[in-house]
Design a protein around this motif. Structure first.
Motif, mmCIF file in Angstrom:
data_model
loop_
_atom_site.group_PDB
_atom_site.id
_atom_site.type_symbol
_atom_site.label_atom_id
_atom_site.label_comp_id
_atom_site.label_asym_id
_atom_site.label_seq_id
_atom_site.Cartn_x
_atom_site.Cartn_y
_atom_site.Cartn_z
ATOM 1 N N GLY A 35 0.793 -1.223 0.000
ATOM 2 C CA GLY A 35 0.000 0.000 0.000
ATOM 3 C C GLY A 35 0.827 1.276 0.000
ATOM 4 N N GLU A 36 2.147 1.162 0.190
ATOM 5 C CA GLU A 36 3.013 2.342 0.230
ATOM 6 C C GLU A 36 3.345 2.789 -1.197
ATOM 7 N N ILE A 37 3.210 4.085 -1.442
ATOM 8 C CA ILE A 37 3.498 4.623 -2.784
ATOM 9 C C ILE A 37 4.588 5.688 -2.727
ATOM 10 N N SER A 38 5.488 5.588 -1.736
ATOM 11 C CA SER A 38 6.523 6.615 -1.565
ATOM 12 C C SER A 38 7.428 6.723 -2.792
ATOM 13 N N VAL A 39 7.794 5.605 -3.387
ATOM 14 C CA VAL A 39 8.668 5.637 -4.563
ATOM 15 C C VAL A 39 7.953 6.313 -5.734
ATOM 16 N N THR A 40 6.676 5.971 -5.907
ATOM 17 C CA THR A 40 5.890 6.597 -6.965
ATOM 18 C C THR A 40 5.744 8.096 -6.718
ATOM 19 N N GLU A 41 5.492 8.460 -5.472
ATOM 20 C CA GLU A 41 5.358 9.873 -5.113
ATOM 21 C C GLU A 41 6.651 10.634 -5.371
ATOM 22 N N LEU A 42 7.783 10.020 -5.065
ATOM 23 C CA LEU A 42 9.073 10.669 -5.319
ATOM 24 C C LEU A 42 9.232 10.965 -6.811
ATOM 25 N N TRP A 43 8.844 10.008 -7.648
ATOM 26 C CA TRP A 43 8.930 10.227 -9.101
ATOM 27 C C TRP A 43 8.065 11.423 -9.513
ATOM 28 N N TYR A 44 6.843 11.484 -8.985
ATOM 29 C CA TYR A 44 5.964 12.611 -9.310
ATOM 30 C C TYR A 44 6.593 13.940 -8.884
ATOM 31 N N ILE A 45 7.148 13.986 -7.684
ATOM 32 C CA ILE A 45 7.749 15.230 -7.187
ATOM 33 C C ILE A 45 8.888 15.680 -8.099
ATOM 34 N N ILE A 46 9.744 14.742 -8.481
ATOM 35 C CA ILE A 46 10.875 15.081 -9.353
ATOM 36 C C ILE A 46 10.384 15.587 -10.704
ATOM 37 N N GLU A 47 9.387 14.893 -11.270
ATOM 38 C CA GLU A 47 8.868 15.309 -12.575
ATOM 39 C C GLU A 47 8.192 16.678 -12.497
ATOM 40 N N GLU A 48 7.510 16.960 -11.400
ATOM 41 C CA GLU A 48 6.903 18.278 -11.220
ATOM 42 C C GLU A 48 7.974 19.362 -11.130
ATOM 43 N N LEU A 49 9.070 19.073 -10.415
ATOM 44 C CA LEU A 49 10.166 20.042 -10.316
ATOM 45 C C LEU A 49 10.806 20.296 -11.682
ATOM 46 N N LYS A 50 10.966 19.238 -12.461
ATOM 47 C CA LYS A 50 11.559 19.392 -13.794
ATOM 48 C C LYS A 50 10.651 20.220 -14.707
ATOM 49 N N ALA A 51 9.361 19.980 -14.616
ATOM 50 C CA ALA A 51 8.417 20.745 -15.436
ATOM 51 C C ALA A 51 8.445 22.221 -15.042
ATOM 52 N N LYS A 52 8.485 22.469 -13.749
ATOM 53 C CA LYS A 52 8.559 23.852 -13.266
ATOM 54 C C LYS A 52 9.841 24.529 -13.750
ATOM 55 N N ARG A 53 10.949 23.780 -13.670
ATOM 56 C CA ARG A 53 12.241 24.317 -14.124
ATOM 57 C C ARG A 53 12.218 24.640 -15.608
ATOM 58 N N ASP A 54 11.575 23.765 -16.379
ATOM 59 C CA ASP A 54 11.577 23.915 -17.839
ATOM 60 C C ASP A 54 10.426 24.777 -18.351
ATOM 61 N N GLY A 55 9.558 25.235 -17.452
ATOM 62 C CA GLY A 55 8.455 26.088 -17.855
ATOM 63 C C GLY A 55 7.384 25.384 -18.646
ATOM 64 N N ARG A 56 7.117 24.112 -18.333
ATOM 65 C CA ARG A 56 6.084 23.371 -19.052
ATOM 66 C C ARG A 56 5.037 22.831 -18.077
ATOM 67 N N GLU A 57 3.895 22.426 -18.615
ATOM 68 C CA GLU A 57 2.813 21.886 -17.796
ATOM 69 C C GLU A 57 3.110 20.436 -17.401
ATOM 70 N N PHE A 58 2.620 20.070 -16.235
ATOM 71 C CA PHE A 58 2.732 18.664 -15.803
ATOM 72 C C PHE A 58 1.442 18.283 -15.092
ATOM 73 N N SER A 59 0.869 17.146 -15.461
ATOM 74 C CA SER A 59 -0.377 16.682 -14.851
ATOM 75 C C SER A 59 -0.190 15.283 -14.280
ATOM 76 N N ARG A 60 -0.492 15.125 -13.018
ATOM 77 C CA ARG A 60 -0.424 13.795 -12.393
ATOM 78 C C ARG A 60 -1.480 12.856 -12.974
ATOM 79 N N GLU A 61 -2.565 13.420 -13.443
ATOM 80 C CA GLU A 61 -3.650 12.581 -13.972
ATOM 81 C C GLU A 61 -3.244 11.867 -15.262
ATOM 82 N N THR A 62 -2.403 12.505 -16.059
ATOM 83 C CA THR A 62 -2.030 11.917 -17.352
ATOM 84 C C THR A 62 -0.622 11.316 -17.360
ATOM 85 N N ALA A 63 0.214 11.727 -16.416
ATOM 86 C CA ALA A 63 1.593 11.217 -16.381
ATOM 87 C C ALA A 63 1.609 9.761 -15.940
ATOM 88 N N LYS A 64 2.470 8.965 -16.554
ATOM 89 C CA LYS A 64 2.577 7.547 -16.215
ATOM 90 C C LYS A 64 3.967 7.244 -15.687
#
Length: 657
Positions: free
Chosen positions: A615-644
């Motif tokens: 039931g733990e999703i810490s690894v998955t959550e870490l991936w989301y956080i990193i991808e959100e930071l990269k999107a913010k850095r690069d000035g692009r949109e990021f959606s958790r609903e569509t990201a795989k």
């Protein structure tokens, strides 16, 4: 002729690497602890009764890794002309394999490896075969421990495999007697739980049977309704629920439990049958009234978990059919004082008419029950249970393996304090190294000055610890440490704090600091808790258990730079521990150090956390956080609903494809 063999089996195995050095006072995550219900007033479920909040006094088994090495494992094999049953006494007595000799087929999902993962009360758990769970909700404390294992025989000479242990939280004994008579098409499992105490105890039992996930496999039980874990605990119809036939495991898109609501007058059985009507069945006498289907689902998390639990790239997919004392796994039953509960289970191969199985539900049930009756009837099961009662309370002829020394200590205490006897027909051996200090406390009234390697939570022992601290052990730091940890387990937080501070005044120790850290956490002071845990870890920097706790609590308190600085001081072997690497990666991500966070999450392919919790999703959550930071850095949109997330990082059991 039935044979009984004690022999070795070579199998790829990951080492347990011992136990945690710490008492388990941090609390416990258990996916069964759901108390919201939408039930009728006549369902009469004991939802929430008997829940525990930690595995105390059992130490956690959370030190394992994932490296597989060919290892010789001790097994006991019962075999007749129809079946071959292989048991693992060193892993909770698990039935590792049940082989149908006539059809030359394995009836269970038999894991090709022994690879512990974090799904049990003490953390370590194995998938595959049949597991027996006694005492409290969850995979029991002995699932990766050695049971007492002995040999005896029935009145007609049929060999019997006996396995048993003393369960320390319920202070109860469970005993399993297995036999496979000549000419029998079923393996018999005669179960016995004894509450030898003078008070009611909550009691739990589930026999968990892993079955291969097959495309056209259907699970049959005598039900028209089931309790489901869809939203807490609700009741839904069988077989069609929301337009889906839930009796086919592959039809369920995400991980879910179905607890079949079997009417009292109906036969107690469960099976999975393939497209030809063939498969494993389990049936029992009426005391074992609950039945369950568990599926991992067809989503990314279910896929990942099934891969994670077995050999890499083996594709071993499975579901579970189960049998329990209660209707669901969200409840225990009140077990009266000085009582024994007994029942008989039977396991075997079943051949039915596949066209009847995969059609109308009522026809499928009738066909299944007729075919089971042709093998063994309810009446015959009850007759065998009664006939074997004398055997069940008879001492074994030969001891094969010894379990823990806690049963021996409890018998010694009962004799010394003139308490009620405990299962005199069972040999619990002698006290072992972990029990020596407790025997000395009982005999002398005080502790030695030592390092902790065990704990006890039991009224009689708490009174002895208190008496020691108020007497001969008034100036013994170790006695006050034991008392403080006991009080935390009893939720006597103020008393625990006083005891641990007293211990610290007598002698500085990492264990007292660890206890005080968790008291600060319970009091709502996360920063103090984290810094106290850090201080404890700095006293013993090579102790992986202390370091993991310090890193976790520092991150929880938002002290990310402290995590980065602390991990930088650790020995190399400690830095490499998956849980510590994960904590460091989170600290990097929270301080927006994307490069170092990514370096860790993709270390060696992807980061692997051997003890990631069900039931733990810490690894998955870490991936989301990193991808959100990269999107913010690069000035692009990021959606958790569509990201795989990458499949190897996706542990979301509720997600669907």
């Amino acid at each position: 002729m039935t044979t009984f063999e004690y022999k070795k089996m070579m199998i790829p195995t990951a080492d347990l690497n011992g136990e945690s050095s710490l008492p388990p006072i941090a609390g416990m995550v258990n996916v069964q602890y759901k108390t919201q219900t939408e039930l009728d007033e006549d369902d009469e479920l004991f939802i929430g009764y008997g829940f525990i909040h930690s595995s105390f006094p059992y130490r956690l088994q959370d030190m394992y890794d994932r490296e597989l090495k060919d290892t010789e494992i001790n097994t006991v094999v019962l075999e007749n002309e129809y079946l071959k049953a292989t048991f693992l006494p060193e892993y909770g007595g698990r039935l590792w394999s049940l082989y149908d000799k006539i059809n030359e087929k394995e009836l269970t999902f038999s894991n090709p490896v022994i690879r512990p993962c974090n799904l049990a009360i003490r953390n370590a758990w194995l998938s595959g075969g049949v597991e027996w769970n006694c005492g409290m909700v969850g995979h029991h404390p002995f699932t990766c421990s050695t049971l007492f294992t002995a040999k005896l025989k029935l009145a007609d000479g049929t060999p019997v495999l006996r396995m048993y242990e003393f369960e320390r939280i319920r202070r109860a004994v469970y005993q399993m007697d297995f036999f496979l008579p000549d000419g029998s098409k079923v393996l018999f499992a005669r179960m016995r739980i004894v509450n030898p105490n003078s008070e009611v105890v909550p009691m739990y039992w589930w026999s968990n049977i892993a079955i291969p996930e097959i495309k056209k496999g259907r699970v049959i039980a005598s039900v028209n309704d089931t309790y489901s874990s869809r939203r807490g605990v609700i009741k839904v119809p069988v077989p069609i629920c929301e337009g889906v036939d839930i009796t086919y495991p592959v039809n369920n898109p995400s991980a879910i439990d179905f607890f079949w609501k079997i009417p009292p007058e109906k036969r107690k059985y469960i099976c999975q049958l393939d497209e030809n009507g063939y498969g494993l069945f389990q049936t029992s006498t009426k005391r074992l009234k609950g039945r369950k289907l568990f599926v991992w689902g067809q989503g990314p998390g279910g896929d990942r978990w099934q891969e994670f639990l077995t050999k890499d790239d083996s594709g071993g997919r499975y579901a579970e059919i189960q049998a329990g004392l209660a209707h669901t796994q969200y409840e225990c039953l009140p077990m009266p004082p000085k009582t024994a509960w007994e029942w008989l289970e039977a396991y075997g191969a079943l051949q039915t008419d596949g066209s009847k199985i995969h059609g109308d539900w009522e026809v499928a049930k009738a066909e299944t029950e007729t075919r089971i009756d042709n093998i063994i009837t309810d009446e015959k099961l009850a007759e065998i249970l009664k006939e074997t009662h004398e055997m069940a309370i008879t001492p074994a002829d030969e001891m094969i393996m010894c379990g823990s020394g806690w049963g021996a200590l409890e018998i010694y205490r009962r004799n010394k304090q003139k308490d009620l006897p405990m299962c005199p027909h069972l040999d619990f051996g002698k006290v072992q190294e972990q029990q020596i200090q407790w025997k000395a406390l009982l005999d002398n009234g005080y502790f030695s000055d030592t390092e902790p390697d065990s704990w006890i939570l039991q009224t009689e022992w708490t009174a002895m610890i208190e008496a020691a601290c108020n007497g001969a052990d008034e100036y013994n730091w170790y006695a006050w440490l034991q008392l403080g940890m006991t009080y935390i387990a009893l939720n006597r937080i103020k008393d625990a704090k006083n005891a641990l501070e007293r211990s610290m005044n007598l002698k500085q120790s990492c264990w007292s600091l660890y206890g005080l850290a968790h008291i600060a956490r319970m009091e709502g002071n996360g920063k103090k808790a984290a810094l106290t845990a850090l201080k404890a870890a700095l006293m013993k920097i090579d102790d992986i258990s202390l370091v993991k706790e310090a890193v976790r609590m520092l991150n929880d308190a938002g002290l990310y730079n402290s995590v980065i600085d602390f991990v930088g001081t650790l020995p190399e072997n400690v830095k490499k521990v998956g849980r510590i690497k994960l904590g460091l990666a989170f600290a990097y991500a929270r301080t927006e150090n994307i490069a170092d966070a990514e370096k860790l999450i993709y270390d060696g392919g992807v980061i692997v956390i051997p003890d990631i919790r069900e039931g733990e999703i810490s690894v998955t959550e870490l991936w989301y956080i990193i991808e959100e930071l990269k999107a913010k850095r690069d000035g692009r949109e990021f959606s958790r609903e569509t990201a795989k997330p990458p499949a190897s990082l996706d542990f979301r059991m509720g997600a669907v494809k």
